[in-house]
Write a protein that holds these residues in place. Structure first.
Motif, PDB file in Angstrom:
ATOM      1  N   ALA A  70       0.814  -1.216   0.000  1.00  0.00           N
ATOM      2  CA  ALA A  70       0.000   0.000   0.000  1.00  0.00           C
ATOM      3  C   ALA A  70       0.844   1.260   0.000  1.00  0.00           C
ATOM      4  CB  ALA A  70      -0.934   0.003   1.213  1.00  0.00           C
ATOM      5  N   GLY A  71       2.015   1.219   0.642  1.00  0.00           N
ATOM      6  CA  GLY A  71       2.839   2.428   0.750  1.00  0.00           C
ATOM      7  C   GLY A  71       3.220   3.007  -0.599  1.00  0.00           C
ATOM      8  N   ALA A  72       3.603   2.133  -1.524  1.00  0.00           N
ATOM      9  CA  ALA A  72       3.983   2.616  -2.858  1.00  0.00           C
ATOM     10  C   ALA A  72       2.801   3.281  -3.555  1.00  0.00           C
ATOM     11  CB  ALA A  72       4.496   1.455  -3.701  1.00  0.00           C
ATOM     12  N   TRP A  73       1.596   2.703  -3.388  1.00  0.00           N
ATOM     13  CA  TRP A  73       0.421   3.298  -4.023  1.00  0.00           C
ATOM     14  C   TRP A  73       0.028   4.605  -3.359  1.00  0.00           C
ATOM     15  CZ3 TRP A  73      -0.548   2.067  -8.627  1.00  0.00           C
ATOM     16  CH2 TRP A  73      -0.361   0.763  -9.088  1.00  0.00           C
ATOM     17  N   ILE A  74       0.261   4.734  -2.053  1.00  0.00           N
ATOM     18  CA  ILE A  74      -0.009   6.007  -1.386  1.00  0.00           C
ATOM     19  C   ILE A  74       0.879   7.099  -1.968  1.00  0.00           C
ATOM     20  CG2 ILE A  74       0.186   7.243   0.818  1.00  0.00           C
ATOM     21  CD1 ILE A  74      -0.644   4.638   2.203  1.00  0.00           C
ATOM     22  N   VAL A  75       2.147   6.782  -2.186  1.00  0.00           N
ATOM     23  CA  VAL A  75       3.070   7.760  -2.778  1.00  0.00           C
ATOM     24  C   VAL A  75       2.626   8.121  -4.188  1.00  0.00           C
ATOM     25  CG1 VAL A  75       5.450   8.140  -3.509  1.00  0.00           C
ATOM     26  CG2 VAL A  75       4.990   7.000  -1.335  1.00  0.00           C
ATOM     27  N   ILE A  76       2.189   7.121  -4.968  1.00  0.00           N
ATOM     28  CA  ILE A  76       1.732   7.384  -6.344  1.00  0.00           C
ATOM     29  C   ILE A  76       0.489   8.261  -6.331  1.00  0.00           C
ATOM     30  CG2 ILE A  76       0.736   6.296  -8.394  1.00  0.00           C
ATOM     31  CD1 ILE A  76       2.606   3.913  -7.862  1.00  0.00           C
ATOM     32  N   MET A  77      -0.466   7.947  -5.457  1.00  0.00           N
ATOM     33  CA  MET A  77      -1.681   8.762  -5.361  1.00  0.00           C
ATOM     34  C   MET A  77      -1.360  10.177  -4.885  1.00  0.00           C
ATOM     35  SD  MET A  77      -4.343   7.058  -6.317  1.00  0.00           S
ATOM     36  CE  MET A  77      -4.793   5.361  -6.664  1.00  0.00           C
ATOM     37  N   TYR A  78      -0.392  10.293  -3.994  1.00  0.00           N
ATOM     38  CA  TYR A  78       0.029  11.614  -3.530  1.00  0.00           C
ATOM     39  C   TYR A  78       0.564  12.439  -4.706  1.00  0.00           C
ATOM     40  CZ  TYR A  78       2.651  15.165  -0.939  1.00  0.00           C
ATOM     41  OH  TYR A  78       3.143  16.356  -0.458  1.00  0.00           O
ATOM     42  N   GLY A  79       1.364  11.801  -5.559  1.00  0.00           N
ATOM     43  CA  GLY A  79       1.857  12.503  -6.744  1.00  0.00           C
ATOM     44  C   GLY A  79       0.733  12.897  -7.686  1.00  0.00           C
ATOM     45  N   ALA A  80      -0.277  12.025  -7.831  1.00  0.00           N
ATOM     46  CA  ALA A  80      -1.419  12.357  -8.685  1.00  0.00           C
ATOM     47  C   ALA A  80      -2.201  13.538  -8.122  1.00  0.00           C
ATOM     48  CB  ALA A  80      -2.332  11.138  -8.828  1.00  0.00           C
ATOM     49  N   LEU A  81      -2.331  13.592  -6.803  1.00  0.00           N
ATOM     50  CA  LEU A  81      -3.027  14.717  -6.181  1.00  0.00           C
ATOM     51  C   LEU A  81      -2.271  16.022  -6.403  1.00  0.00           C
ATOM     52  CD1 LEU A  81      -4.108  13.032  -2.826  1.00  0.00           C
ATOM     53  CD2 LEU A  81      -5.647  13.906  -4.591  1.00  0.00           C
ATOM     54  N   ASN A  82      -0.954  15.959  -6.463  1.00  0.00           N
ATOM     55  CA  ASN A  82      -0.164  17.166  -6.719  1.00  0.00           C
ATOM     56  C   ASN A  82      -0.398  17.724  -8.117  1.00  0.00           C
ATOM     57  OD1 ASN A  82       1.043  17.379  -4.208  1.00  0.00           O
ATOM     58  ND2 ASN A  82       2.777  16.075  -4.771  1.00  0.00           N
ATOM     59  N   ASN A  83      -0.883  16.867  -9.037  1.00  0.00           N
ATOM     60  CA  ASN A  83      -1.128  17.319 -10.408  1.00  0.00           C
ATOM     61  C   ASN A  83      -2.460  18.054 -10.562  1.00  0.00           C
ATOM     62  OD1 ASN A  83       1.271  16.336 -11.512  1.00  0.00           O
ATOM     63  ND2 ASN A  83       0.416  14.294 -11.797  1.00  0.00           N
ATOM     64  N   ILE A  84      -3.299  18.001  -9.532  1.00  0.00           N
ATOM     65  CA  ILE A  84      -4.562  18.746  -9.589  1.00  0.00           C
ATOM     66  C   ILE A  84      -4.254  20.232  -9.428  1.00  0.00           C
ATOM     67  CG2 ILE A  84      -6.795  19.101  -8.479  1.00  0.00           C
ATOM     68  CD1 ILE A  84      -6.720  16.200  -7.589  1.00  0.00           C
TER      69      ILE A  84
END
Length: 309
Positions: free
Chosen positions: A184-198
């Motif tokens: 899950a940790g890797a996906w949390i980091v990926i989702m965090y990066g996606a949120l930064n693109n908003i």
């Protein structure tokens, strides 16, 4: 005389390279990277898959067998329990990923204290540094009430021994917890990066309109994360159908309290290396592939993975 003539020629070559458009040089490099990936995918992906197809539709002597291998594995008394085990595990794991990963990513993204946000991302990501076998060995101690640091909690839940904890009925949830802890940790980091693109302007406009944190997450961030959530589900589905290491190690550690044919991959392993029937093992792998592709197609269409914004 030759060196004097060579110098202008070398200078001319350098000038031509300098005059070459940067996009063309970038395209050449891109083709180079893609070609390496294509060769590896062909050698270790497509060719083994084609060989598995050949095995699945032939018998041990290489003669065409039609659907005989598929009928054999589907009629095996171990097949449908293994299907049920993997299906329950996938449901537990995917639901936990979609709900908890998205929630934690949004929470971490909301934190404005930079050092705290970095620390949380590091803490979430660290368990993923452990290989699958290592994480299972670690969880063998965590799940043993006599040695676990959370033994009091396990006894409070009614588990007094390791065998009680790893009862077959508990395994889908246990395997989902182990998989979530490691992945899950890797996906949390990926989702965090996606949120930064908003766009920050969109978030700020919502705040000006009076939207609170929950409304921003529900109305803006989650819809914009839809493609990333679909991608996470597809990749996790592909990994989840290959359940093997966790039940295999638990089977060895528990003296067969966990059966050695708990998952479909374990059953394929039994066919291949215990019964020397590679054709039936290949049939199981193809069935897994077809089911995984069908479910992935659902996630692609529902999640709009290839739609252009």
């Amino acid at each position: 005389m030759t060196m004097v003539g060579a110098a202008p020629a070398a200078t001319l070559v350098k000038d031509r390279a300098a005059d070459r458009p940067p996009a063309r040089r970038g395209n050449a490099m891109s083709y180079g990277f893609v070609s390496v990936y294509a060769v590896l995918a062909l050698a270790f992906g497509l060719l083994p898959a084609l060989y598995a197809c050949y095995l699945a539709f032939t018998d041990g002597e290489g003669r065409f067998a039609g659907s005989a291998n598929f009928s054999k594995v589907v009629g095996d008394f171990r097949f449908w329990p293994a299907v049920r085990h993997v299906a329950l595990y996938l449901v537990c794991w995917l639901v936990a990923l979609v709900v908890l990963v998205t929630l934690l990513a949004v929470i971490v993204h909301t934190i404005r204290v930079r050092w705290l946000s970095r620390t949380l991302r590091s803490v979430f990501y660290l368990p993923g540094a452990l290989a699958g076998a290592s994480s299972v060995l670690l969880w063998l101690f965590v799940l043993d009430p006599t040695a676990s640091p959370v033994g009091g909690l396990l006894r409070l839940l009614g588990f007094d021994s390791f065998v009680q904890v790893i009862a077959p009925g508990n395994l889908p949830v246990i395997f989902a917890v182990v998989a979530f802890w490691t992945g899950a940790g890797a996906w949390i980091v990926i989702m965090y990066g996606a949120l930064n693109n908003i766009s920050a302007d969109v978030i700020e406009a919502a705040r000006v309109d009076g939207a609170n944190v929950v409304q921003i997450a529900w109305r803006i961030q989650l819809p914009m994360l839809r493609k990333w959530i679909s991608y996470m589900c597809i990749m996790s589905l592909a990994a989840g159908t290959q359940l093997f290491v966790e039940p295999q190690l638990l089977s060895q550690a528990s003296n067969a309290v966990v059966p050695n044919d708990y998952s479909l991959n374990q059953l394929a392993y039994q066919y291949a290396f215990q019964q020397n029937d590679f054709n039936a093992a290949a049939a199981i792998s193809l069935l897994l592939l077809v089911v995984a592709l069908a479910l992935s197609a659902v996630f692609v269409t529902r999640g709009g993975l290839f739609e252009r914004d």
